[in-house]
Write an enzyme that holds these catalytic residues in place. Structure first.
Site, short mmCIF file in Angstrom:
data_model
loop_
_atom_site.label_atom_id
_atom_site.label_comp_id
_atom_site.label_asym_id
_atom_site.label_seq_id
_atom_site.Cartn_x
_atom_site.Cartn_y
_atom_site.Cartn_z
N ASP A 267 0.86 -1.18 0.00
CA ASP A 267 0.00 0.00 0.00
C ASP A 267 0.90 1.24 0.00
OD1 ASP A 267 -2.18 1.68 -0.02
OD2 ASP A 267 -3.27 0.59 1.53
C1 NOJ Z 1 -4.13 3.81 -0.04
C2 NOJ Z 1 -5.28 2.87 0.12
O1 NOJ Z 1 -5.20 2.21 1.37
C3 NOJ Z 1 -5.37 1.81 -0.97
O2 NOJ Z 1 -6.59 1.14 -0.85
C4 NOJ Z 1 -5.22 2.43 -2.33
O3 NOJ Z 1 -5.31 1.44 -3.32
C5 NOJ Z 1 -3.89 3.16 -2.42
N1 NOJ Z 1 -3.85 4.19 -1.40
C6 NOJ Z 1 -3.64 3.75 -3.78
O4 NOJ Z 1 -4.50 4.80 -4.03
#
Ligand code: NOJ
Length: 728
Positions: A267
């Site tokens: 993430d």
């Molecule tokens: C943070 C989020 O937790 C995740 O779900 C997402 O895919 C990423 N950012 C990218 O935007």
């Protein structure tokens, strides 16, 4: 061509490329940075282009649009030494341009076919915008409405989430990943993110091994079985180990036990955050820890680029680990057909069988099916308040969500344009052209200004019915949007009270990314409707249901608590030795609240009445390997045609490990004309009655099982029979 339709054999191609790559180029393939309009990190578009040219960046996120993607891909495949195409990742969570209801709302459909179709439509749009990797589906089981991200997933139940996972992976990836309109799915967030302490985002989760296996892992198992191309570990730690470095779950369970060979993408900034978790002293250790757990792509933290060379020198990471990760990334690019033609996603204006109009129609159908009518009181001996009576003269549409387009899309609305969402006012005006619709906010969503209430009341006085449009703004749920007290925000309750005091018929529509605690509104309003965030067709969908043009079928995918003090509350709790017995203090009760939720899982009203009778199973006894069919007669008592959702629960009456009161084992839908009856069959494989034994391996224990069916998990409304599992 190989059998998958790709010109190259993915493994061979990866091996050949790997042999030529410098360390910097290898790490480039393991690096994903943001580009384009949504630059949330320190890297700007020009720098990204240079980094791609130099082979230091092999993957991008937050970039869309045919031209933009083609420009970046062209740099990668024409100007970099090895000419490796980019993966382009984006959050295609509930639509790309055509925004569908938020996932929690879509879960209320209990319709795997439509779950798949909406994902397919989203994939077509995303792919035509050059995207090859969708950061979806979100599969976090969530049982705490304080957590903002409850909006992004399919609710509280592992069976629902597993079914949702399969449908979404199929829809996003289509028949072949190499197809021009397919995108790779990323099941996220692996795992236990929804169990963060106190409903806080990014918070530590303490989950027993048993709960992991019974509740949190099954949706990911289903995603892997469906061929999901990628997995994203969650931000939080589970039992003290941050998921981004969780060797037992990522390497041992996911890769070894489940055989997952796809890409694990971290993430956003999560690898660097291992330092803040306190499990890595510096970026070098953080990078080594994530790599050792099998994380292939570093999203945004630059930990692999800055940390892995030193990690190799220190001997805490190995070239073979790096090579394995690069191989997986290259293999995914090959499976996506990117080596064959890196520019074809984004070349077709809007390819595929669904055109924009058809996608919009689908969005309307999905949205109206996501609406859950929670209460619908009788306003005269022969009529309930909903559907609205024909011939209404004047309707007062009151509240901050009444003529609000921006919030209808909900959180994570990809490239959806908020102004394009149909408002409730627009929807009703189109559906009820003969009624006069007067509209006022009364109050804002969150502010304290109540000066508009008097004017709103004035409008209500001359109306036949008041529709109160209350709830949250889109940004009040989703990531980083936790609420300690998920009630109606701002002064909306003051507005509602003042309207209710007028004594007019009142229908309350609740827009939110979570169940809101609204016991007084439920008591006083003539009807309460969960309208979630329904996406681009929100207003039309609401109008379809309120006008009776569509008989509502949505059912709650989550137990709706009365008060936040009941949380966590879910139907699959284990029995107590002292089950709740009102009046007996030494039982499992609250002194100050009923233990029952406001609305049980599965609850939802339609405009027809249906009954279930004559529950039976194809056999009274069965063995492992058998498949039972559970049958129930469903009668539509009228007055209109309708669609009934029936849930199948099981309970292992006596087992070596206490089993929950109810475990969902299936659901089915049946459409019936008014007055029609039919039999609904629900298949049940004996192995679905296995549970993780004392060693957490699946275990089948002979003995009695109660099978229950009903329109919800309300124990008072279930039909139950007992069947017997035989040894061997
Ligand atoms: C943070 C989020 O937790 C995740 O779900 C997402 O895919 C990423 N950012 C990218 O935007």
């Amino acid at each position: 061509m190989n059998p998958t339709g790709n010109r190259f054999d993915a493994n061979l191609l990866a091996a050949n490329l790997l042999a030529e790559m410098t360390l910097e180029e290898k790490i480039g393939q393991l690096t994903m940075v943001a580009a384009g309009d949504v630059v949330t990190g320190p890297i700007r578009a020009g720098e990204v282009a240079d980094a791609i040219r130099a082979g230091r960046v092999g993957n991008l996120l937050n970039l869309w649009g045919a031209e933009q993607v083609r420009a970046m891909q062209a740099i990668a495949v024409e100007e970099s030494r090895l000419k490796i195409p980019l993966l382009i990742g984006f959050d295609v969570l509930h639509g790309h341009r055509t925004i569908f209801p938020i996932p929690l709302a879509e879960a209320a459909l209990f319709d795997p076919h439509l779950w798949e179709r909406s994902a397919r439509a989203s994939a077509i749009e995303a792919a035509s915008d050059g995207i090859s990797l969708a950061f979806a589906p979100m599969l976090d089981i969530a049982r705490d409405p304080r957590w903002g991200r409850i909006a992004e997933g399919p609710g509280e139940d592992p069976w629902v989430a597993a079914t949702f996972a399969t449908a979404k992976v199929r829809g996003l990836q289509g028949a072949s990943l190499a197809a021009v309109d397919a995108v790779a799915a990323t099941a996220k967030h692996f795992c236990g993110y929804g169990a963060g302490l106190a409903g806080l985002d990014y918070a530590s989760a303490d989950i027993s091994e048993r709960l992991l296996h019974e509740v949190y892992l099954p949706p990911f198992k289903a995603a892997v079985a469906a061929g999901c191309a990628a997995i994203m570990p969650s931000f939080n730690d589970v039992n003290g180990v941050p998921m981004t470095a969780h060797i037992p779950l990522l390497r041992d369970w996911l890769r070894r036990e489940q055989g997952f060979e796809g890409v694990i993408v971290s993430d956003y900034f999560a690898i660097a955050e291992l330092m803040r978790h306190g499990v890595a002293a510096d970026l070098v250790e953080a990078a080594a820890a994530a790599l050792a757990a099998g994380v292939d792509i570093d999203m945004m933290s630059d930990a692999y680029r800055l940390g892995l060379p030193a990690a190799l020198e220190r001997g805490v990471a190995s070239m073979s680990q790096i090579d394995a990760a690069v191989r997986r990334v290259l293999a995914l690019k090959a499976r996506l057909g990117l080596f064959d033609d890196p520019l074809r996603r984004g070349c077709t204006a809007s390819s595929g069988p669904l055109d924009a109009k058809a996608r919009r129609d689908l969005a309307r159908d999905v949205a109206r099916r996501a609406i859950v009518v929670l209460t619908n009181k009788r306003v005269s001996p022969n009529r309930k308040i909903l559907p609205l009576a024909a011939g209404l003269r004047r309707i007062a549409l009151i509240g901050p969500l009444a003529d609000n387009s921006a919030d209808m899309l909900g959180p994570w609305a990809a490239v959806g344009t908020p102004g394009q969402a149909v408002t409730v006012r627009q929807g009703l005006e189109a559906a009820l052209p003969n009624a006069e619709i007067v509209c006022a906010c009364g109050v804002g969503i969150e502010d304290e200004d109540i000066s508009g209430i008097a004017g709103a009341l004035e409008l209500c006085r001359g109306a036949d019915v008041v529709l109160l449009c209350l709830g949250e703004s889109a940004t009040m749920s989703g990531e980083a949007a936790c609420r300690a007290n998920p009630v109606l925000p701002g002064r909306q309750w003051a507005l509602a009270q003042a309207v209710l005091d007028l004594g007019k018929p009142v229908v309350a529509l609740i827009f939110s990314g979570r169940p809101l605690m609204i016991p007084a509104l439920v008591e006083k309003a003539d009807a309460v409707v969960a309208a979630w965030f329904l996406g681009i067709e929100a207003g039309n969908a609401v109008a379809d249901v309120l006008s009776g043009h569509f008989n509502p079928t949505g059912r709650l995918p989550i137990t709706w608590p009365r008060e936040i003090g009941q949380v966590p509350i879910f139907f699959a709790a284990r029995p107590s030795g002292r089950p709740a017995y009102p009046g007996n203090r030494y039982t499992s009760i609250y002194l100050d609240l009923p233990v029952e939720p406001q609305f049980p899982f599965g609850h939802g009203l339609s405009y027809n009445d249906a009954t279930l009778t004559n529950l039976r199973a194809s056999a009274k006894e069965f063995k492992l390997g058998d498949e039972l069919v559970v049958l129930v007669d469903v009668a539509n008592l009228g007055p209109v045609a309708g669609e009934e959702t029936v849930f199948l629960f099981a309970r292992d009456v006596v087992a070596s490990i206490a089993r929950p009161h109810l475990e969902l084992k299936g659901f089915g839908k049946i459409a019936l004309q008014a007055g029609e009856s039919a039999t609904l069959s629900l298949p049940l494989r004996a192995d679905q009655l296995c549970f993780p034994g004392p060693d957490l391996r699946p275990r089948f224990e002979p003995g009695d099982f109660e099978l229950s069916v009903g329109a919800s998990a309300d124990p008072l409304r279930l039909l139950t029979i007992t069947v017997r599992a035989l040894p061997g």
